[in-house]
Write a protein that holds these residues in place. Structure first.
Motif, PDB file in Angstrom:
ATOM      1  N   TYR A  32      32.315  44.019  44.754  1.00 55.87           N
ATOM      2  CA  TYR A  32      33.204  45.307  44.874  1.00 55.87           C
ATOM      3  C   TYR A  32      32.660  46.207  45.954  1.00 55.87           C
ATOM      4  O   TYR A  32      33.331  46.723  46.591  1.00 55.87           O
ATOM      5  CB  TYR A  32      33.279  46.047  43.453  1.00 55.87           C
ATOM      6  CG  TYR A  32      34.229  45.267  42.346  1.00 55.87           C
ATOM      7  CD1 TYR A  32      34.741  44.226  42.643  1.00 55.87           C
ATOM      8  CD2 TYR A  32      34.401  46.023  41.307  1.00 55.87           C
ATOM      9  CE1 TYR A  32      35.633  43.771  41.758  1.00 55.87           C
ATOM     10  CE2 TYR A  32      35.054  45.611  40.397  1.00 55.87           C
ATOM     11  CZ  TYR A  32      35.721  44.335  40.446  1.00 55.87           C
ATOM     12  OH  TYR A  32      36.681  43.818  39.456  1.00 55.87           O
ATOM     13  N   GLU A  46      42.250  40.320  42.947  1.00 52.53           N
ATOM     14  CA  GLU A  46      41.440  39.720  41.828  1.00 52.53           C
ATOM     15  C   GLU A  46      42.109  39.222  40.822  1.00 52.53           C
ATOM     16  O   GLU A  46      42.739  40.065  40.186  1.00 52.53           O
ATOM     17  CB  GLU A  46      40.425  40.606  41.612  1.00 52.53           C
ATOM     18  CG  GLU A  46      39.363  39.971  40.559  1.00 52.53           C
ATOM     19  CD  GLU A  46      38.322  40.800  40.154  1.00 52.53           C
ATOM     20  OE1 GLU A  46      37.733  40.776  39.094  1.00 52.53           O
ATOM     21  OE2 GLU A  46      37.603  41.631  40.912  1.00 52.53           O
ATOM     22  N   SER A  62      40.619  37.613  37.319  1.00 53.80           N
ATOM     23  CA  SER A  62      39.289  37.172  36.468  1.00 53.80           C
ATOM     24  C   SER A  62      38.959  37.436  35.047  1.00 53.80           C
ATOM     25  O   SER A  62      39.999  38.070  34.609  1.00 53.80           O
ATOM     26  CB  SER A  62      38.139  38.096  37.355  1.00 53.80           C
ATOM     27  OG  SER A  62      38.225  39.567  36.585  1.00 53.80           O
ATOM     28  N   THR A 122      35.745  34.346  38.519  1.00 50.14           N
ATOM     29  CA  THR A 122      36.641  35.356  39.372  1.00 50.14           C
ATOM     30  C   THR A 122      37.566  34.214  40.409  1.00 50.14           C
ATOM     31  O   THR A 122      36.735  33.514  40.859  1.00 50.14           O
ATOM     32  CB  THR A 122      35.934  36.249  40.210  1.00 50.14           C
ATOM     33  OG1 THR A 122      35.083  37.096  39.021  1.00 50.14           O
ATOM     34  CG2 THR A 122      36.721  37.125  41.012  1.00 50.14           C
ATOM     35  N   MET A 145      39.624  35.176  44.064  1.00 48.73           N
ATOM     36  CA  MET A 145      40.283  35.985  45.183  1.00 48.73           C
ATOM     37  C   MET A 145      40.705  35.255  46.268  1.00 48.73           C
ATOM     38  O   MET A 145      40.045  34.143  46.677  1.00 48.73           O
ATOM     39  CB  MET A 145      38.967  36.885  45.627  1.00 48.73           C
ATOM     40  CG  MET A 145      38.288  37.851  44.613  1.00 48.73           C
ATOM     41  SD  MET A 145      37.220  38.912  45.280  1.00 48.73           S
ATOM     42  CE  MET A 145      36.845  40.090  44.036  1.00 48.73           C
TER      43      MET A 145
END
Length: 240
Positions: free
Chosen positions: A164, A219, A221, A144, A146
């Motif tokens: 999340y 995001e 991912s 991931t 971010m």
């Protein structure tokens, strides 16, 4: 992490479907009646029913209400909705999912990550590689990225739980749009090491970009799992 109310309500309704309280092809009580009985808001009931519909347990008929679909012969325990964005812990259960942190770093984004998250080369991002375990068994390998500016103060405590949940409840941010691509892949060295995949095991990969309600990408991912551990399904409940 405290379980969300709508998940508790969804579990109650799902158990009633399993034990025959709510029969296949029969309508459920309306949302207002369920809300009063269960002591929650109508919005909470609606969110619970929407989740059960995505799982294929319910279907809605305009002007008539929500009905129990009944058994789906091709459904298995490995199935998960391709449109669920609540996170594994909420989807499957906090007590069943654990996370091994393989990599957690703040770095400048590659050209591909810049493009996917609409960032400049000087905008720092988190890179997170986690092995998600289901009841201690290797389940999903998540990679991931971010933006740090959108997800401040991310730390290992959060990574051990649900990112999340942190985004939605601690930061107060909501997802608005998502694009997901699901494809078959060959096992890589990481899949063999972390997912215990064999040389010829097919791997299912989900690649996604998620945007907030304000249009900012939050995001990028990929999630990878062995062919025998997880399926993605789409439940179609429209005229087609």
């Amino acid at each position: 992490m405290t379980e969300a109310k709508y998940l508790k309500i969804a579990r109650i309704i799902q158990n009633r479907i399993k034990d025959g309280t709510y029969q296949a092809q029969e309508p459920l009580p309306d949302q207002e009646a369920l809300a009063q009985e269960l002591g929650v808001s109508r919005l909470t009931v609606k969110k619970a029913l929407d989740g059960l519909e995505r799982k294929g347990l319910l279907y809605k008929q305009s002007g008539l209400g929500t009905f129990v679909l009944g058994d789906i012969p091709i459904q298995t325990d490995h199935d998960t909705s391709a449109s669920v964005f609540s996170g594994l812990q909420e989807e499957i259960g906090e007590e069943k999912i654990t996370s091994d942190i393989i990599k957690f770093a703040i770095e400048f984004p590659s050209e591909q990550v810049q493009k996917n998250l609409r960032l400049k080369s000087s905008d720092p991002v988190y890179e997170v590689l986690r092995l998600r375990r289901l009841e201690a068994n290797p389940f999903v390998l998540e990679h991931t990225y971010m933006p740090v500016k959108l997800v401040p103060n991310l730390d290992e405590t959060v990574l051990k739980g649900s990112i999340y949940h942190y985004i939605h409840h601690n930061l107060g941010l909501k997802f608005g749009t998502a694009y997901r691509k699901i494809r078959a892949s060959k096992a890589t060295a990481w899949d063999k090491k972390y997912l215990e995949a064999k040389q010829d095991d097919p791997i299912l990969e989900l690649e996604q970009i998620i945007w907030l309600t304000n249009g900012h990408p939050i995001e990028y991912s990929t999630s990878r799992n062995r062919f025998d551990t997880r399926n993605y399904v789409v439940f179609q409940n429209k005229d087609f």
